[in-house]
Design a protein around this motif. Structure first.
Motif, PDB file in Angstrom:
ATOM      1  N   GLN A  49       9.535  -9.888   6.927  1.00 54.24           N
ATOM      2  CA  GLN A  49       8.719  -8.675   6.971  1.00 54.24           C
ATOM      3  C   GLN A  49       9.548  -7.499   7.448  1.00 54.24           C
ATOM      4  N   LEU A  50       9.386  -6.377   6.764  1.00 48.17           N
ATOM      5  CA  LEU A  50      10.127  -5.160   7.070  1.00 48.17           C
ATOM      6  C   LEU A  50       9.129  -4.078   7.463  1.00 48.17           C
ATOM      7  N   GLU A  51       9.407  -3.376   8.542  1.00 48.93           N
ATOM      8  CA  GLU A  51       8.520  -2.297   8.982  1.00 48.93           C
ATOM      9  C   GLU A  51       9.027  -0.964   8.438  1.00 48.93           C
ATOM     10  N   VAL A  52       8.207  -0.323   7.624  1.00 49.54           N
ATOM     11  CA  VAL A  52       8.564   0.948   6.999  1.00 49.54           C
ATOM     12  C   VAL A  52       7.720   2.058   7.618  1.00 49.54           C
ATOM     13  N   THR A  53       8.371   3.074   8.174  1.00 50.51           N
ATOM     14  CA  THR A  53       7.664   4.209   8.772  1.00 50.51           C
ATOM     15  C   THR A  53       7.492   5.294   7.715  1.00 50.51           C
ATOM     16  N   VAL A  54       6.232   5.703   7.514  1.00 52.54           N
ATOM     17  CA  VAL A  54       5.879   6.590   6.398  1.00 52.54           C
ATOM     18  C   VAL A  54       5.149   7.827   6.910  1.00 52.54           C
ATOM     19  N   LEU A  55       5.512   8.970   6.333  1.00 47.90           N
ATOM     20  CA  LEU A  55       4.782  10.210   6.580  1.00 47.90           C
ATOM     21  C   LEU A  55       3.939  10.491   5.345  1.00 47.90           C
ATOM     22  N   ARG A  56       2.618  10.439   5.503  1.00 49.91           N
ATOM     23  CA  ARG A  56       1.692  10.680   4.394  1.00 49.91           C
ATOM     24  C   ARG A  56       0.756  11.820   4.799  1.00 49.91           C
ATOM     25  N   GLY A  57       0.955  12.971   4.145  1.00 51.76           N
ATOM     26  CA  GLY A  57       0.162  14.134   4.540  1.00 51.76           C
ATOM     27  C   GLY A  57       0.517  14.530   5.964  1.00 51.76           C
ATOM     28  N   ALA A  58      -0.498  14.530   6.833  1.00 57.11           N
ATOM     29  CA  ALA A  58      -0.278  14.879   8.235  1.00 57.11           C
ATOM     30  C   ALA A  58      -0.307  13.656   9.127  1.00 57.11           C
ATOM     31  N   GLU A  59      -0.133  12.496   8.548  1.00 58.65           N
ATOM     32  CA  GLU A  59      -0.228  11.254   9.313  1.00 58.65           C
ATOM     33  C   GLU A  59       1.084  10.463   9.240  1.00 58.65           C
ATOM     34  N   LEU A  60       1.536   9.993  10.397  1.00 61.01           N
ATOM     35  CA  LEU A  60       2.714   9.136  10.467  1.00 61.01           C
ATOM     36  C   LEU A  60       2.270   7.736  10.876  1.00 61.01           C
ATOM     37  N   PHE A  61       2.634   6.741  10.091  1.00 56.79           N
ATOM     38  CA  PHE A  61       2.224   5.371  10.427  1.00 56.79           C
ATOM     39  C   PHE A  61       3.255   4.370   9.924  1.00 56.79           C
ATOM     40  N   ARG A  62       3.128   3.143  10.406  1.00 59.37           N
ATOM     41  CA  ARG A  62       4.061   2.070  10.051  1.00 59.37           C
ATOM     42  C   ARG A  62       3.394   1.082   9.112  1.00 59.37           C
ATOM     43  N   VAL A  63       4.133   0.697   8.072  1.00 60.08           N
ATOM     44  CA  VAL A  63       3.607  -0.201   7.055  1.00 60.08           C
ATOM     45  C   VAL A  63       4.453  -1.474   7.033  1.00 60.08           C
ATOM     46  N   PRO A  64       3.837  -2.650   7.275  1.00 57.71           N
ATOM     47  CA  PRO A  64       4.590  -3.897   7.151  1.00 57.71           C
ATOM     48  C   PRO A  64       4.721  -4.292   5.676  1.00 57.71           C
ATOM     49  N   GLY A 111       0.779  -1.231   0.000  1.00 60.32           N
ATOM     50  CA  GLY A 111       0.000   0.000   0.000  1.00 60.32           C
ATOM     51  C   GLY A 111       0.805   1.273   0.000  1.00 60.32           C
ATOM     52  N   LEU A 112       2.116   1.206  -0.206  1.00 63.38           N
ATOM     53  CA  LEU A 112       2.910   2.436  -0.313  1.00 63.38           C
ATOM     54  C   LEU A 112       2.520   3.189  -1.584  1.00 63.38           C
ATOM     55  N   GLN A 113       2.578   4.520  -1.511  1.00 68.23           N
ATOM     56  CA  GLN A 113       2.092   5.351  -2.615  1.00 68.23           C
ATOM     57  C   GLN A 113       3.134   6.398  -3.011  1.00 68.23           C
ATOM     58  N   VAL A 114       3.008   6.869  -4.246  1.00 72.85           N
ATOM     59  CA  VAL A 114       3.827   7.987  -4.710  1.00 72.85           C
ATOM     60  C   VAL A 114       3.547   9.197  -3.817  1.00 72.85           C
ATOM     61  N   PHE A 115       4.592   9.920  -3.461  1.00 74.97           N
ATOM     62  CA  PHE A 115       4.605  11.091  -2.574  1.00 74.97           C
ATOM     63  C   PHE A 115       4.594  10.721  -1.091  1.00 74.97           C
ATOM     64  N   ASP A 116       4.492   9.416  -0.752  1.00 76.16           N
ATOM     65  CA  ASP A 116       4.770   9.024   0.631  1.00 76.16           C
ATOM     66  C   ASP A 116       6.217   9.375   0.940  1.00 76.16           C
ATOM     67  N   MET A 117       6.488   9.745   2.191  1.00 71.09           N
ATOM     68  CA  MET A 117       7.866   9.995   2.605  1.00 71.09           C
ATOM     69  C   MET A 117       8.280   8.930   3.617  1.00 71.09           C
ATOM     70  N   ILE A 118       9.289   8.143   3.256  1.00 69.66           N
ATOM     71  CA  ILE A 118       9.831   7.133   4.163  1.00 69.66           C
ATOM     72  C   ILE A 118      10.826   7.809   5.101  1.00 69.66           C
ATOM     73  N   VAL A 119      10.604   7.657   6.402  1.00 69.63           N
ATOM     74  CA  VAL A 119      11.498   8.286   7.372  1.00 69.63           C
ATOM     75  C   VAL A 119      12.303   7.259   8.163  1.00 69.63           C
ATOM     76  N   ALA A 120      11.873   5.988   8.157  1.00 71.48           N
ATOM     77  CA  ALA A 120      12.606   4.962   8.899  1.00 71.48           C
ATOM     78  C   ALA A 120      12.269   3.586   8.352  1.00 71.48           C
ATOM     79  N   VAL A 121      13.213   2.665   8.492  1.00 76.75           N
ATOM     80  CA  VAL A 121      13.011   1.259   8.162  1.00 76.75           C
ATOM     81  C   VAL A 121      13.497   0.450   9.356  1.00 76.75           C
ATOM     82  N   GLN A 122      12.629  -0.408   9.875  1.00 77.64           N
ATOM     83  CA  GLN A 122      12.929  -1.178  11.085  1.00 77.64           C
ATOM     84  C   GLN A 122      13.326  -0.258  12.238  1.00 77.64           C
ATOM     85  N   GLY A 123      12.673   0.905  12.288  1.00 81.63           N
ATOM     86  CA  GLY A 123      12.929   1.839  13.374  1.00 81.63           C
ATOM     87  C   GLY A 123      14.201   2.650  13.243  1.00 81.63           C
TER      88      GLY A 123
END
Length: 322
Positions: free
Chosen positions: A292-307, A259-271
């Protein structure tokens, strides 16, 4: 006879050449036609490991091509037959084994801590003329290049040291004589040369020797480093003010499936903070398909983790234009 006067820089260069050259070999790929032996390609190689009666040489996959055997010209002038232990065409790395040794193996440096501006030398065998040295600087690190498979080749060292035909597979070294990369490609007309970092070369060579092949994992994204707005850094208490803006998500890739999308900003991988595509690639080292790799993403005004469930990179993907 007195030694010629040399300025300090020249002294550094000559000492580096003296340290590296004994580990550089010439590699020729040949075939027979009508009872004659014809040369298909000539390149360079680097003595990686050596023991009595056996040595391992690193070179480029395009130098050995599909050949099972190549001719290796040692610095001593002796010619020996080398067996191609394996190759990885994606990163253009091959391992050649020869029944000769002990030979002077190269001293390897830390290619993870390189800085733009560091002086380097490229040692090789351009045009089949024998050992030749060129000099330049590290222009950039963690560079990415497109490949025929449609997936980017990242983590490369960019240099302005001239890489001529035949230099391929030779070492890129610092002025202390430590090898930090294996030269691989030159962009014609641009004066840009590239080398695969030696820590990555060693990892690939190790897989070739242990498993007979290299399994590349991928996320399936392209992107660039971008500064994160100070407000978001403070709001989410981010460890750094840079991240990776995704500019493309490959079809059917692990990133798309997660579910990663264009313009997502990746700020961390595995913390762990990442701010280059090369940083992301480093987080894949040592992992296997299905991990499984945990990718931390900033999308708009929301920060969440994507497996993201990792997969092996397809052998060949269509390019954007095909």
């Amino acid at each position: 006879m007195t030694e010629p006067w040399m300025d300090p820089l020249s002294q550094w260069i000559t000492r580096a050449v003296e340290a590296v050259s004994p580990s550089v070999v010439q590699i020729a790929r040949q075939h027979r036609r009508g009872g004659r032996r014809l040369i298909d390609a000539v390149g360079s190689g680097l003595i990686w490991r050596s023991e009595p009666g056996r040595s391992l040489i690193l070179t480029n996959a395009h130098v050995v091509g599909r050949a099972a055997e190549v001719t290796v010209l040692l610095p001593s002038g002796k010619r020996v037959t080398g067996t191609v232990a394996g190759r990885d065409r994606l990163y253009d790395v091959a391992v050649v084994e020869i029944a000769s040794g002990p030979l002077p193996a190269a001293t390897l440096g830390d290619s993870r801590s390189l800085k733009p501006g560091q002086a380097v030398i490229a040692v090789g065998n351009p045009f089949g003329l024998g050992t030749t040295v060129t000099m330049g600087i590290i222009s950039a690190v963690d560079r990415s290049l497109p490949t025929p498979q449609g997936t980017p080749l990242d983590g490369l060292i960019q240099t302005d040291a001239p890489i001529n035909p035949g230099n391929s597979g030779g070492p890129l070294a610092l002025l202390d004589g430590r090898v930090i990369g294996l030269t691989t490609v030159k962009l014609e007309g641009h004066g840009l040369g590239f080398a695969v970092p030696v820590h990555l070369v060693e990892a690939i060579a190790g897989q070739i020797l242990q498993e007979g092949a290299v399994r590349h994992l991928w996320l399936g994204i392209q992107g660039y480093a971008e500064v994160i707005d100070d407000n978001w850094v403070r709001t989410f208490e981010l460890p750094a003010d840079r991240g990776i803006v995704i500019t493309r998500v490959m079809p059917s890739s692990p990133a798309e499936k997660a579910g990663l999308q264009v313009f997502d900003m990746i700020v961390a991988v595995q913390g762990e903070h990442v701010d280059t595509i090369g940083d992301v690639r480093k987080r894949l080292v040592g992992r296997r398909p299905g991990d499984q790799l945990e990718v931390t993403v900033l999308r708009g005004a929301e920060l969440f983790r994507v497996p993201v469930r990792l997969e092996e990179m397809p052998a060949r993907r269509p390019t954007r234009d095909s």
